[in-house]
Design an enzyme around this catalytic site. Structure first.
Site, mmCIF file in Angstrom:
data_model
loop_
_atom_site.group_PDB
_atom_site.id
_atom_site.type_symbol
_atom_site.label_atom_id
_atom_site.label_comp_id
_atom_site.label_asym_id
_atom_site.label_seq_id
_atom_site.Cartn_x
_atom_site.Cartn_y
_atom_site.Cartn_z
ATOM 1 C CB THR A 185 28.451 10.497 -50.666
ATOM 2 O OG1 THR A 185 27.138 11.070 -50.669
ATOM 3 C CG2 THR A 185 29.310 11.227 -49.666
ATOM 4 C CD GLU A 329 30.898 11.165 -46.351
ATOM 5 O OE1 GLU A 329 31.713 10.332 -46.834
ATOM 6 O OE2 GLU A 329 29.668 11.016 -46.401
ATOM 7 C CE LYS A 437 20.832 -5.002 -31.817
ATOM 8 N NZ LYS A 437 20.322 -3.760 -31.311
ATOM 9 C CD1 TRP A 442 24.302 -5.650 -33.428
ATOM 10 C CD2 TRP A 442 26.165 -4.422 -33.486
ATOM 11 N NE1 TRP A 442 23.938 -4.352 -33.191
ATOM 12 C CE2 TRP A 442 25.068 -3.575 -33.226
ATOM 13 C CE3 TRP A 442 27.445 -3.864 -33.573
ATOM 14 C CZ2 TRP A 442 25.200 -2.202 -33.051
ATOM 15 C CZ3 TRP A 442 27.575 -2.500 -33.401
ATOM 16 C CH2 TRP A 442 26.470 -1.670 -33.146
HETATM 17 P P1 ADP Z 1 31.068 5.228 -51.944
HETATM 18 O O1 ADP Z 1 30.115 4.506 -51.018
HETATM 19 O O2 ADP Z 1 30.502 6.243 -52.791
HETATM 20 O O3 ADP Z 1 32.078 4.325 -52.587
HETATM 21 P P2 ADP Z 1 33.118 6.030 -50.164
HETATM 22 O O4 ADP Z 1 34.261 5.634 -50.998
HETATM 23 O O5 ADP Z 1 33.188 7.298 -49.447
HETATM 24 O O6 ADP Z 1 31.856 6.151 -50.979
HETATM 25 O O7 ADP Z 1 32.783 4.831 -49.194
HETATM 26 C C1 ADP Z 1 33.268 4.816 -47.905
HETATM 27 C C2 ADP Z 1 32.826 3.577 -47.189
HETATM 28 O O8 ADP Z 1 33.417 2.420 -47.778
HETATM 29 C C3 ADP Z 1 33.265 3.527 -45.762
HETATM 30 O O9 ADP Z 1 32.404 4.277 -44.933
HETATM 31 C C4 ADP Z 1 33.201 2.030 -45.469
HETATM 32 O O10 ADP Z 1 31.888 1.607 -45.190
HETATM 33 C C5 ADP Z 1 33.622 1.430 -46.777
HETATM 34 N N1 ADP Z 1 35.037 1.063 -46.740
HETATM 35 C C6 ADP Z 1 36.082 1.746 -47.216
HETATM 36 N N2 ADP Z 1 37.223 1.088 -47.028
HETATM 37 C C7 ADP Z 1 36.911 -0.066 -46.388
HETATM 38 C C8 ADP Z 1 37.656 -1.201 -45.905
HETATM 39 N N3 ADP Z 1 38.971 -1.303 -46.074
HETATM 40 N N4 ADP Z 1 36.971 -2.189 -45.287
HETATM 41 C C9 ADP Z 1 35.641 -2.119 -45.133
HETATM 42 N N5 ADP Z 1 34.881 -1.096 -45.592
HETATM 43 C C10 ADP Z 1 35.507 -0.080 -46.203
#
Ligand code: ADP
Length: 541
Positions: A185, A329, A437, A442
């Site tokens: 990550t 993940e 918040k 929220w």
């Molecule tokens: P990185 O933060 O390294 O890019 P990830 O690709 O695993 O890692 O990121 C996942 C996160 O991206 C999700 O937990 C979410 O917060 C955000 N995310 C992914 N797709 C969407 C979406 N369609 N809308 C909003 N947030 C998203």
């Protein structure tokens, strides 16, 4: 009773074997890092992947070793994608945009024995080489005429190495639960954490995400992953395409709208990337009065997709948007906004509103939302809560951690906040650390941002909660204007106000020339907060 069914281990070598045997002629068209556009097919990819696996074993790679791969999306990367696990090793995808310290950390932490690198990315490795503790060999992904000058000794030329192999070799035998890949990550807080994918999890994930109600991929498709193979397991496209025998187009390192457009016009029917890529492409298409002649679906995920992008793709270019949510993940797919019958029955604006959600999960993913006390919340499309996931391709434990990443019932806290509606459509309203918040309620930063980018002069927007003595926090909006424009802040706030209660509307707007981004192209709220500390904005008394 003994099992009346055969044992058919779910290992990824079977994916490429299947593609080469049943879809041998489906083309892989690729912009090579050397420059020209090349064409091969699944039979060709398998042949070279097999010889590369043979070479790795010949060089001393053993089952369970980890190999770092830093490469753009090319046909050669697909050879490596199957060559590494075919040698029994673990494919550690490396994002060249990570900071040097993060790269050093993850290469050492994963104990990469070899590195496989596109030749234009070699300077990144040269700069950190002295700090790498486990790397023994570096293979440069090019032919002998393009091998770069380097201060590093003993570099191995990929094409020479592969050519030397006879190909009389069997994939190294592994169990389906053996590790196949590892992706870290991006570590916006603390060190990056490694997620290890198994052969089985990758196959189950690829099967479920290619299904009709997910991305609906078939051998009649030609898919172009703009999302890099090093971002979140490459959104699984490296597995789904050969699994169904789809043809592929690989865009190489040219991420300009003009470069992407040229590759999309190679017969691409479905493509995938984060929203910022598509914002830039749509602007380019409009400025140059271009059409997308073969594209019919675009997967958009990684961050929330603005309504205007969905609308333009569908109404102007006839391309259906599949809004998706996922994370490293989860291998990474969590949900996709395809149309169940209830949504198919909708038209126009109503359907667009549903498409702002990220849709529903495949069979291998189970989701729920809870309040802070852990009580399950209703699926009313209104009540936001912590989003939890479990599934066949969801992390159980980060690499080298002593403790599981899931609670006692096997649920993984995604770190996202979401609502779920009565049809099971998930709307991501925030990352939990970005939630604003105010007065005990929220406010969704994502919804504020999407409302702001609907203004034609807003290129990017980020909503941030600022600590406030009376209200806990108050939202302010950071805006990057479309270049050459000077939008009126009140006009943007008025536009936002149309969709929100008065108390939810940001108190002020701060303009910036550029937004800080993470290595995967998302707005870095951490950096943004640091920048804001030195800036002026007004908050209510
Ligand atoms: P990185 O933060 O390294 O890019 P990830 O690709 O695993 O890692 O990121 C996942 C996160 O991206 C999700 O937990 C979410 O917060 C955000 N995310 C992914 N797709 C969407 C979406 N369609 N809308 C909003 N947030 C998203």
């Amino acid at each position: 009773m003994l099992s009346p069914m055969q044992d058919f281990p779910l290992t990824v070598d079977r994916i490429i074997d299947h593609a080469a045997k049943y879809h041998p002629n489906r083309e892989i068209i690729s912009r090579s890092i050397e420059g020209p556009i090349t064409t091969t097919n699944w039979a060709g990819i398998r042949d070279k992947a097999l010889r590369f696996a043979q070479a790795l074993v010949g060089l001393g790679i053993e089952k369970g070793d980890t190999i770092g791969v830093m490469a753009w999306n090319t046909a050669r990367h697909m050879e490596v994608w199957f060559g590494v696990p075919g040698a029994g090793a673990i494919n550690h995808t490396l994002n060249p945009r990570l900071f040097a310290d993060q790269l050093v950390y993850i290469i050492n932490h994963a104990e990469d024995r070899f590195l496989i690198v596109d030749f234009d990315l070699l300077p990144i490795i040269e700069a950190i080489h002295d700090r790498l503790e486990t790397v023994e060999k570096i293979i440069v992904m090019t032919d002998s005429t393009h091998m770069p000058e380097s201060k590093l000794d003993g570099l191995i030329c990929y094409e020479e190495l592969v050519e030397k192999q006879g190909g009389n070799f069997n994939w190294v035998s592994v169990d389906e639960t053996d590790p196949c890949g590892i992706c870290y990550t991006s570590g916006t807080t603390g060190n990056p954490k490694g997620v290890v994918y198994t052969h089985r999890s990758n196959i189950l994930h690829a099967m479920s995400s290619s299904a009709p109600d997910m991305i609906g991929l078939s051998s009649n498709d030609r898919i172009m992953p703009v999302v890099p193979l090093f971002h979140a397991n490459g959104w699984s496209v490296g597995y789904t395409a050969p699994l169904v025998g789809a043809s592929m187009v690989m865009p190489g390192r040219d991420m300009t709208p003009a470069g992407l457009y040229e590759m999309l016009e190679q017969g691409v029917t479905i493509t995938a990337a984060v929203p910022t890529v598509w914002l830039a492409l749509l602007q380019y298409l409009q400025e140059n009065d271009l059409k997308l002649s073969t594209l019919n679906r675009v997967i958009i995920g990684g961050s929330s997709c603005p309504r205007a992008v969905i609308e333009t793709f569908q109404n102007v270019y006839g391309v259906q948007v599949l809004h998706a949510w996922g994370m490293t993940e989860m291998s990474p797919l969590g949900t996709i906004c395809s149309f169940k019958p209830e949504v198919n029955a909708l038209t126009g604006e109503d359907r667009l509103t549903v498409q702002e959600t990220t849709g529903h999960p495949p069979f291998t993913v189970d989701l729920r939302i809870t309040d802070d006390a852990g009580n399950e919340l209703p699926w009313d499309g209104k009540t936001p809560g912590t989003l939890w996931a479990r599934g066949a391709a969801v992390v159980q434990r980060y690499h080298k951690y002593d403790e599981d990443a899931v609670d006692e019932n096997g649920w993984f806290d995604t770190g996202d906040v979401a609502t779920i509606d009565e049809n099971g459509y998930v709307r991501i309203t925030d990352r939990s650390k970005d939630v604003i918040k105010s007065g005990g309620e929220w406010i969704s930063s994502i919804e504020l941002e999407n409302a702001a980018v609907a203004h034609p002069q807003v290129a990017e927007a980020a909503a941030v909660g600022i600590a406030h003595p009376k209200w806990d926090e108050r939202p302010i909006l950071v805006v990057v204007p479309v270049s050459g424009t000077a939008p009126d802040p009140q006009e943007i706030l008025d536009l936002v106000a149309q969709g929100f209660a008065k108390w939810q509307v940001p108190d002020d707007i701060v303009f910036m020339d550029e937004m800080p981004h993470t290595a995967t192209g998302k707005i870095s709220k951490l950096e943004l907060r640091k920048k804001l500390a030195d800036m002026d904005y007004k908050l209510p008394a």
